[in-house]
Design a protein around this motif. Structure first.
Motif, PDB file in Angstrom:
ATOM      1  N   LEU A   1     105.040  -4.815 -75.662  1.00 27.91           N
ATOM      2  CA  LEU A   1     104.694  -3.814 -74.658  1.00 27.91           C
ATOM      3  C   LEU A   1     103.632  -4.342 -73.696  1.00 27.91           C
ATOM      4  CD1 LEU A   1     105.342  -0.820 -73.937  1.00 27.91           C
ATOM      5  CD2 LEU A   1     103.363  -0.183 -75.349  1.00 27.91           C
ATOM      6  N   ILE A   2     102.650  -5.061 -74.229  1.00 25.93           N
ATOM      7  CA  ILE A   2     101.583  -5.643 -73.403  1.00 25.93           C
ATOM      8  C   ILE A   2     102.141  -6.724 -72.475  1.00 25.93           C
ATOM      9  CG2 ILE A   2      99.518  -7.106 -73.518  1.00 25.93           C
ATOM     10  CD1 ILE A   2      98.695  -5.459 -75.996  1.00 25.93           C
TER      11      ILE A   2
ATOM     12  N   LEU B   1      98.902   6.870 -78.156  1.00 27.70           N
ATOM     13  CA  LEU B   1     100.301   6.538 -77.881  1.00 27.70           C
ATOM     14  C   LEU B   1     101.005   7.676 -77.139  1.00 27.70           C
ATOM     15  CD1 LEU B   1     102.529   4.389 -78.373  1.00 27.70           C
ATOM     16  CD2 LEU B   1     103.090   5.614 -80.476  1.00 27.70           C
TER      17      LEU B   1
ATOM     18  N   ILE C   1     101.020   7.529 -73.185  1.00 30.29           N
ATOM     19  CA  ILE C   1     101.750   6.495 -72.436  1.00 30.29           C
ATOM     20  C   ILE C   1     103.180   6.962 -72.147  1.00 30.29           C
ATOM     21  CG2 ILE C   1     102.713   4.169 -72.575  1.00 30.29           C
ATOM     22  CD1 ILE C   1     100.291   3.243 -73.986  1.00 30.29           C
TER      23      ILE C   1
ATOM     24  N   GLU D   1     110.124   0.411 -78.232  1.00 31.33           N
ATOM     25  CA  GLU D   1     108.833   0.003 -78.785  1.00 31.33           C
ATOM     26  C   GLU D   1     107.964   1.192 -79.208  1.00 31.33           C
ATOM     27  OE1 GLU D   1     109.756  -1.244 -75.717  1.00 31.33           O
ATOM     28  OE2 GLU D   1     110.022  -3.400 -76.063  1.00 31.33           O
ATOM     29  N   LYS D   2     107.881   2.195 -78.333  1.00 30.27           N
ATOM     30  CA  LYS D   2     106.963   3.303 -78.589  1.00 30.27           C
ATOM     31  C   LYS D   2     107.308   4.078 -79.857  1.00 30.27           C
ATOM     32  CE  LYS D   2     105.705   5.996 -75.304  1.00 30.27           C
ATOM     33  NZ  LYS D   2     105.721   6.901 -74.133  1.00 30.27           N
TER      34      LYS D   2
ATOM     35  N   LYS E   1      95.131   1.467 -71.830  1.00 28.31           N
ATOM     36  CA  LYS E   1      95.601   2.373 -72.882  1.00 28.31           C
ATOM     37  C   LYS E   1      96.335   1.604 -73.982  1.00 28.31           C
ATOM     38  CE  LYS E   1      97.668   5.446 -70.136  1.00 28.31           C
ATOM     39  NZ  LYS E   1      98.346   6.711 -69.735  1.00 28.31           N
ATOM     40  N   ALA E   2      97.126   0.596 -73.589  1.00 30.30           N
ATOM     41  CA  ALA E   2      97.826  -0.222 -74.586  1.00 30.30           C
ATOM     42  C   ALA E   2      96.831  -0.978 -75.461  1.00 30.30           C
ATOM     43  CB  ALA E   2      98.768  -1.205 -73.884  1.00 30.30           C
TER      44      ALA E   2
ATOM     45  N   ARG F   1      96.183  -0.959 -79.545  1.00 23.41           N
ATOM     46  CA  ARG F   1      96.106  -2.183 -80.350  1.00 23.41           C
ATOM     47  C   ARG F   1      94.800  -2.244 -81.143  1.00 23.41           C
ATOM     48  NH1 ARG F   1      95.262  -7.937 -80.095  1.00 23.41           N
ATOM     49  NH2 ARG F   1      97.116  -9.081 -80.742  1.00 23.41           N
TER      50      ARG F   1
ATOM     51  N   THR G   1     103.929  -3.661 -80.125  1.00 24.15           N
ATOM     52  CA  THR G   1     102.765  -3.433 -79.258  1.00 24.15           C
ATOM     53  C   THR G   1     102.497  -4.644 -78.377  1.00 24.15           C
ATOM     54  OG1 THR G   1     101.766  -1.941 -80.888  1.00 24.15           O
ATOM     55  CG2 THR G   1     100.312  -2.846 -79.195  1.00 24.15           C
TER      56      THR G   1
ATOM     57  N   ILE H   1     103.999  -5.056 -69.591  1.00 25.92           N
ATOM     58  CA  ILE H   1     103.132  -4.385 -68.619  1.00 25.92           C
ATOM     59  C   ILE H   1     102.635  -5.354 -67.550  1.00 25.92           C
ATOM     60  CG2 ILE H   1     100.888  -3.252 -68.309  1.00 25.92           C
ATOM     61  CD1 ILE H   1     101.357  -1.898 -71.032  1.00 25.92           C
TER      62      ILE H   1
ATOM     63  N   SER I   1      95.078   5.327 -82.551  1.00 21.94           N
ATOM     64  CA  SER I   1      96.231   4.708 -81.888  1.00 21.94           C
ATOM     65  C   SER I   1      97.357   5.712 -81.701  1.00 21.94           C
ATOM     66  CB  SER I   1      96.737   3.517 -82.705  1.00 21.94           C
ATOM     67  OG  SER I   1      95.754   2.520 -82.818  1.00 21.94           O
TER      68      SER I   1
END
Length: 366
Positions: A305-306, A363, A366, A256-257, A195-196, A200, A302, A309, A359
Motif C-alpha cells: 500500500l505504501i 484504517l 483511508i 490490501e485494506k 495515515k498509512a 504501520r 501494508t 501511494i 492501526s
C-alpha cells in the motif's frame, strides 16, 4: 530468482536476526548481568532510536544513489558493530552497540524494498510477501535454535557478522540505479502517506512487542518450565511463517485494506484470549499458531500500500519515512511492555494490543 532479490532477502533476514536475536540472548544476559525487565526492554528501545533517527536519510540516499551503494555502506559498517557485540562484556557496551546497530542497519530494509518495487505490478504482492518472509523464517530458526543460542550467544553474533559482510560485499552486482528525479518532500507532506505510516506504527507495536517479549515472558515471568516456553515460541513463529503464504494470495482476492483489517482484529482477539488461557497449556498451542499468523499477516499488504501511494521511484524514501515513524512502535513497545510486566505481568499482554487497535481505527479513515 534474480540475484538482486536474493541479496534483498538475505540482508533483510540478517538485520532481523540482530534485533530478534536479543529476545533470546536476553535470557542468558538477564542471568549473567542481573538485568530487570525494564533493562532488557531498553536494549531494543535504543536500537530503534538509532533506527528511527537514520531511516529518512538512508531512504533519500537509496533513491538518489541506488540500493547497491546503500547496502554496501550500511551492511559493511553494521557487520563491524555485530562483531563487537560478540565481544561485549557489560550491559553498557550492549546498550551502546545496539544503538549503533540501529543507526547503521536502517539502510538495509528500505534498500530491499527498493529492489522489490521494480519487480513489476503483477509480481509485487508475491515479491513483498516473499521478502518479508524473512521475519517469520528468522523467528522460526531462532526459536528452534534458542537452546544453542543461549549457550553459544557470542558465536551467534559472529555468524551474523560473517554472513552480513559477505552479502553486503556482493551488492555491487545490483544494477538498479539511483535517480535525481526523486521527490522526498512530496513523500514527507503526503497526508495519505502519513495515515498509512500511522497504521504501520501500530502494526509494528504488535509484531515486535510480541516477538521480542514472548519467550522471556514465558520463561521468566509465567512460570513455565523445561522446553515448553521454546515450544510455544516456535509454534508462534510457525504461525508467522504461514502468514506469508496467505499474504501473497489474499490481497489479490480481498484487497490490501480488508486483509489488514481482518488480521488486526484476529491479533487483538488472540492477545486478549491469551490472558484467559495461560493456565490451559494445551489450548495455548493452537492459539499461539493463530496469534503468530495474525501478528504478521498485515505487514506485506501494508508495505505494498505504501509503495502504491508514492510509486517505486520514491520507494526508498517512502520506506525510510515509514520506518522512521512506524519504528516508534518497535522502539517504545519493548520497554513499555517490560515496564508493564514489572508492575503486573498480565498488563504486558494487554498493552501489546494497543498498537494494533490504533492501526485498526486509523484504517477506517483511508
Amino acid at each position: 530468482m534474480d540475484r538482486g532479490f536474493i541479496i534483498a532477502w538475505s540482508i533483510t533476514f540478517l538485520q532481523l536476526a540482530v534485533r530478534l536475536g536479543w529476545g533470546i540472548v536476553s535470557v542468558v544476559a538477564a542471568e549473567l548481568l542481573r538485568l530487570s525487565s525494564v533493562q532488557i526492554g531498553l536494549v531494543l528501545t535504543l536500537f530503534y532510536i538509532g533506527y528511527v533517527v537514520s531511516s529518512i536519510p538512508w531512504g533519500i540516499l537509496i533513491d538518489k544513489a541506488g540500493p547497491s551503494r546503500a547496502i554496501l555502506i550500511s551492511g559493511t559498517l553494521s557487520s563491524m558493530i555485530i562483531l563487537l557485540l560478540s565481544l561485549a562484556k557489560t550491559y553498557t557496551q550492549i546498550l551502546l552497540l545496539y544503538l549503533m546497530a540501529g543507526l547503521l542497519t536502517a539502510g538495509l530494509f528500505p534498500s530491499a524494498i527498493k529492489i522489490v518495487s521494480y519487480s513489476g505490478q503483477e509480481r509485487v504482492h508475491g515479491r513483498v510477501a516473499l521478502l518479508e518472509s524473512a521475519a517469520p523464517i528468522v523467528l522460526a530458526i531462532l526459536s528452534a535454535a534458542s537452546p544453542l543460542i543461549i549457550k553459544y550467544w557470542r558465536t551467534f553474533y559472529l555468524v551474523i557478522f560473517l554472513a552480513l559482510l559477505t552479502v553486503s560485499s556482493s551488492s555491487i552486482t545490483i544494477k538498479i540505479r539511483g535517480s535525481r528525479n526523486t521527490k522526498p518532500r512530496d513523500v514527507l507532506i503526503s497526508f495519505m502517506m502519513a495515515k498509512a505510516v500511522v497504521i504501520r506504527t501500530g502494526e509494528l507495536w504488535g509484531t515486535w512487542g510480541t516477538s521480542s517479549w514472548l519467550l522471556p515472558f514465558l520463561a521468566l515471568y509465567d512460570g513455565l518450565r523445561g522446553i515448553l516456553p521454546e515450544l510455544l515460541f516456535f509454534t508462534y513463529s510457525i504461525g508467522q511463517l504461514i502468514s506469508i503464504f496467505l499474504a501473497s494470495a489474499l490481497p489479490k482476492l480481498m484487497g490490501e485494506k480488508k486483509v489488514i483489517k481482518v488480521s488486526l482484529i484476529i491479533f487483538i482477539i488472540c492477545d486478549l484470549s491469551a490472558i484467559l488461557l495461560l493456565t490451559y497449556v494445551l489450548l495455548l498451542f493452537p492459539l499461539f499458531l493463530i496469534f503468530g499468523a495474525s501478528s504478521f499477516l498485515y505487514r506485506p499488504p501494508t508495505d505494498v500500500l505504501i509503495i502504491k501511494i508514492m510509486g517505486n521511484e520514491n520507494a526508498g524514501t517512502s520506506t525510510g519515512y515509514a520506518n522512521a515513524v512506524s519504528q516508534v512502535g518497535s522502539m517504545v513497545a519493548p520497554i513499555f511492555v517490560g515496564l508493564a510486566i514489572s508492575i503486573y505481568p498480565v498488563l504486558g499482554i494487554l498493552r501489546v494490543a494497543l498498537g494494533p487497535l490504533l492501526s485498526l481505527i486509523m484504517l477506517y479513515t483511508i
